[in-house]
Enzyme design. Structure first.
Site, mmCIF file in Angstrom:
data_model
loop_
_atom_site.group_PDB
_atom_site.id
_atom_site.type_symbol
_atom_site.label_atom_id
_atom_site.label_comp_id
_atom_site.label_asym_id
_atom_site.label_seq_id
_atom_site.Cartn_x
_atom_site.Cartn_y
_atom_site.Cartn_z
ATOM 1 N N GLU A 77 22.963 -25.039 5.766
ATOM 2 C CA GLU A 77 22.051 -25.072 6.692
ATOM 3 C C GLU A 77 21.141 -26.536 6.563
ATOM 4 O O GLU A 77 19.881 -26.570 6.860
ATOM 5 C CB GLU A 77 20.714 -23.834 6.422
ATOM 6 C CG GLU A 77 21.495 -22.548 6.731
ATOM 7 C CD GLU A 77 21.985 -22.459 8.137
ATOM 8 O OE1 GLU A 77 22.053 -23.309 8.953
ATOM 9 O OE2 GLU A 77 22.501 -21.332 8.402
ATOM 10 N N HIS A 114 14.522 -20.715 3.228
ATOM 11 C CA HIS A 114 15.142 -19.796 4.180
ATOM 12 C C HIS A 114 15.943 -18.872 3.590
ATOM 13 O O HIS A 114 16.454 -18.978 2.441
ATOM 14 C CB HIS A 114 16.203 -20.342 4.814
ATOM 15 C CG HIS A 114 17.452 -19.736 5.524
ATOM 16 N ND1 HIS A 114 16.830 -18.885 6.464
ATOM 17 C CD2 HIS A 114 18.669 -19.684 5.317
ATOM 18 C CE1 HIS A 114 18.148 -18.219 6.867
ATOM 19 N NE2 HIS A 114 19.164 -18.737 6.236
ATOM 20 N N GLY A 134 27.038 -21.956 -2.049
ATOM 21 C CA GLY A 134 27.654 -21.129 -2.794
ATOM 22 C C GLY A 134 27.177 -20.621 -3.873
ATOM 23 O O GLY A 134 28.018 -20.215 -4.795
HETATM 24 ZN ZN LIG Z 1 21.132 -18.136 6.300
#
Ligand SMILES: [Zn+2]
Length: 227
Positions: free
Chosen positions: A78, A97, A48
Site C-alpha cells: 500500500e 492502515h 509480508g
Molecule cells: Zn489492507
C-alpha cells in the site's frame, strides 16, 4: 532530518506495530505504517511481515516515488496509498492502515459514520467516510484515500479495513485506536437492537470545538453533519 531522528522514528513505527498486533487490529501480515521524514524520504513497514514482529532494521526508507533507498525487503503493497496522502496533504506526517475487525464490519454496513456516540469519536475522529470497494494496492484505492485525507481524519475501506493519518505518528495511531473502539461500540449497539442515546447537536458541537482547538482542521464542522 538527522539519522538519529530516523532511528527514533523506526522505533516508534515498531512500537505502533506491536500495539496494533497486541490489540488485535492486525493479523497475519496485514496493515502498514509510515512516517514522513521531512527530507523527501519516508519510512514504511515492509511487505509480508507481521506487525507484531517488527524490528527497526526491517523498516524501509523510500523516496517520493516509493523506491527503497535504505533497508532490505519490499516496501508495503500500500505504499502508493501512503504517498498519495503525503503528496496532497503537506501537514500530515504519519499514516496507519489496519484490517481492524470492527472497522471492516462497519465498512460493509455504512456509507459514512456520523453518530455522535462518544466524546472520543467526535474529538479524535469526527465524521468518517466509507470509501467504495477498491482492490488492495491499486491506484484507485490510493486516489480515494488521498481525496478523503483532505477533509477527514480517517476512512473505512469497504470490505478491507481502515486508514488514519495525523500530524504525528501518535495522532494517527490514536485515531486508529479510537476508530476501532468507535466501530466496536456501533457494532454492539446493533447487536443490542437499540440505538440508545446519541449526543445532541449542541453537545457534539461543543466537542467539535475541542477538536478544532487542537488545531485539527479535518473531520467536519458538525457531527452529525445534518441538523
Ligand atoms: Zn489492507
Amino acid at each position: 532530518m538527522s539519522a538519529v531522528d530516523k532511528a527514533a522514528l523506526r522505533e516508534a513505527i515498531c512500537h505502533a506495530g506491536h500495539r496494533a498486533f497486541q490489540a488485535g487490529l492486525v493479523a497475519a501480515n496485514d496493515g502498514n505504517i509510515s512516517v514522513r521524514c521531512g527530507d523527501g524520504h519516508y519510512l514504511i513497514t515492509p511487505s509480508g511481515v507481521s506487525k507484531g514482529d517488527l524490528t527497526p532494521d526491517m523498516i524501509l526508507e523510500i523516496d517520493g516515488a516509493g523506491m527503497p533507498v535504505d533497508g532490505k525487503g519490499k516496501p508495503s503493497v500500500e505504499t502508493k496509498m501512503h504517498l498519495g496522502i503525503y503528496e496532497t496533504q503537506p501537514d500530515l506526517n504519519a499514516v496507519v492502515h489496519t484490517h481492524a475487525p470492527h472497522c471492516v464490519l462497519l465498512s460493509t454496513m455504512e456509507t459514512m459514520l456520523t453518530a455522535p456516540l462518544t466524546a472520543d469519536a467526535v474529538v479524535l475522529l469526527g465524521n468518517v467516510p466509507v470509501l467504495p470497494y477498491a482492490q488492495l494496492g491499486t491506484q484507485a484505492l490510493a486516489d480515494g484515500v488521498a481525496q478523503a485525507s483532505a477533509d477527514y481524519n480517517a476512512a473505512l475501506l469497504q470490505n478491507h479495513g481502515a486508514v488514519t493519518w495525523g500530524r504525528t505518528l501518535q495522532e494517527a495511531w490514536f485515531a486508529m485506536e479510537a476508530l476501532e473502539q468507535y466501530c466496536r461500540q456501533l457494532y454492539m449497539q446493533r447487536l443490542l437492537g437499540n440505538p440508545g442515546r446519541l449526543m445532541t447537536r449542541a453537545e457534539a458541537d461543543g466537542l467539535v470545538a475541542v477538536r478544532k482547538g487542537r488545531g485539527v482542521t479535518r473531520g467536519g464542522d458538525h457531527m452529525p453533519p445534518e441538523a
